[in-house]
Design a protein around this motif. Structure first.
Motif, short mmCIF file in Angstrom:
data_model
loop_
_atom_site.label_atom_id
_atom_site.label_comp_id
_atom_site.label_asym_id
_atom_site.label_seq_id
_atom_site.Cartn_x
_atom_site.Cartn_y
_atom_site.Cartn_z
N UNK A 153 0.82 -1.19 0.00
CA UNK A 153 0.00 0.00 0.00
C UNK A 153 0.86 1.25 0.00
N UNK A 154 0.29 2.36 -0.49
CA UNK A 154 1.02 3.62 -0.49
C UNK A 154 1.14 4.16 0.92
N UNK A 155 2.22 4.84 1.20
CA UNK A 155 2.43 5.42 2.52
C UNK A 155 1.48 6.61 2.71
N UNK B 43 1.67 9.20 4.78
CA UNK B 43 2.46 10.43 4.86
C UNK B 43 3.85 10.03 5.31
N UNK B 44 4.74 11.03 5.42
CA UNK B 44 6.12 10.68 5.80
C UNK B 44 6.48 11.12 7.21
N UNK B 45 5.48 11.45 8.03
CA UNK B 45 5.79 11.92 9.38
C UNK B 45 6.45 10.83 10.22
N UNK B 46 6.10 9.56 9.95
CA UNK B 46 6.69 8.47 10.73
C UNK B 46 8.19 8.38 10.53
N UNK B 47 8.69 8.92 9.40
CA UNK B 47 10.12 8.84 9.12
C UNK B 47 10.94 9.65 10.12
N UNK B 48 10.32 10.64 10.74
CA UNK B 48 11.06 11.49 11.66
C UNK B 48 11.63 10.70 12.83
N UNK B 49 10.99 9.56 13.16
CA UNK B 49 11.45 8.77 14.28
C UNK B 49 12.64 7.88 13.94
N UNK B 50 12.86 7.62 12.64
CA UNK B 50 13.91 6.66 12.29
C UNK B 50 14.82 7.18 11.17
N UNK B 51 14.64 8.44 10.72
CA UNK B 51 15.49 9.00 9.68
C UNK B 51 15.89 10.41 10.06
N UNK B 52 17.08 10.87 9.68
CA UNK B 52 18.09 10.07 8.98
C UNK B 52 18.54 8.90 9.84
N UNK B 53 19.17 7.91 9.24
CA UNK B 53 19.40 6.66 9.94
C UNK B 53 20.86 6.39 10.28
N UNK C 215 5.36 0.05 14.37
CA UNK C 215 4.86 0.76 13.19
C UNK C 215 3.44 0.33 12.87
N UNK C 216 2.62 1.24 12.33
CA UNK C 216 1.29 0.85 11.86
C UNK C 216 1.41 -0.18 10.74
N UNK C 217 0.40 -1.03 10.61
CA UNK C 217 0.45 -2.11 9.63
C UNK C 217 0.62 -1.59 8.22
N UNK C 218 -0.03 -0.46 7.89
CA UNK C 218 0.08 0.04 6.52
C UNK C 218 1.50 0.51 6.20
#
Length: 208
Positions: free
Chosen positions: A2-4, A6-16, A28-31
């Protein structure tokens, strides 16, 4: 995949500079989890599969499920078949793939078992235009190192599954040995596979 949203979840793990942990991944949410894999702790985005790819995955799942049921009627321990499912290969650093199809020993749901390499008997990957290197090189090595006994690389043509490359684990070297390739256009009877369970490759059932 499925399409993401939004990209707000990336703030917790990026940059890596640090790797994603199993705990972070499981939160993480299932989607989101369905749209990524984790390789050595780092996020790998999964391109959305084509409709033909999705259909071929379902057809292969249905075929293997039919023969898994037959094997269990003959006394084989409990088996499950699933497609596009999380498969934990390693916890540290985290290695989590989402194979197209997996045949595996039934999990103990009461104990909260998750699907891990030690449960898997066969993993199947369907090659897409952008997944050639991953499916034929990266995952070939990862699944072998994780100890999964059988691996199939499947290729499609315009009508469905057309080629099945079969690999079996050499436990001494933890590497796969090519055991044969079935091609839809080859004359003769439907191919028969004996391991990890008896399966007859019904090409008509694998059309998309």
């Amino acid at each position: 995949m499925t399409a993401l949203p939004d990209d707000s979840w990336l703030l917790n793990i990026r940059p890596q500079p640090s790797r994603v942990t199993a705990e972070e991944y499981e939160a993480l949410p299932e989607e989101i989890a369905r749209a990524i894999e984790i390789v050595d702790g780092y996020v790998v985005f999964c391109a959305a599969p084509t409709p033909d790819h999705q259909t071929a995955g379902r057809r292969l799942t249905n075929l293997l499920e039919r023969y898994a049921d037959a094997a269990m009627r003959e006394g084989h321990p409990c088996l499950s078949v699933n497609n596009d499912v999380n498969l934990r290969l390693r916890d540290l650093p985290l290695l989590n793939r989402r194979p197209d199809v997996v045949l595996y020993r039934c999990l103990d749901r009461e104990r909260g078992e998750r699907l891990r390499a030690e449960h898997a008997l066969l993993v199947v990957e369907i090659v897409s235009p952008g997944s050639e290197t991953q499916d034929t090189t990266d995952k070939l090595g990862e699944y072998a190192k994780a100890g999964i006994p059988h691996y199939w690389i499947v290729r499609l043509d315009r009508t469905g599954v057309s080629i099945i490359e079969r690999y079996r684990l050499d436990s001494a070297t933890r590497s796969y040995k090519h055991t044969g390739t079935f091609m839809k256009d080859e004359p003769g009877e439907s191919p028969l596979i004996s391991n990890p369970i008896p399966v007859v490759i019904d090409w008509a059932a694998l059309e998309v």
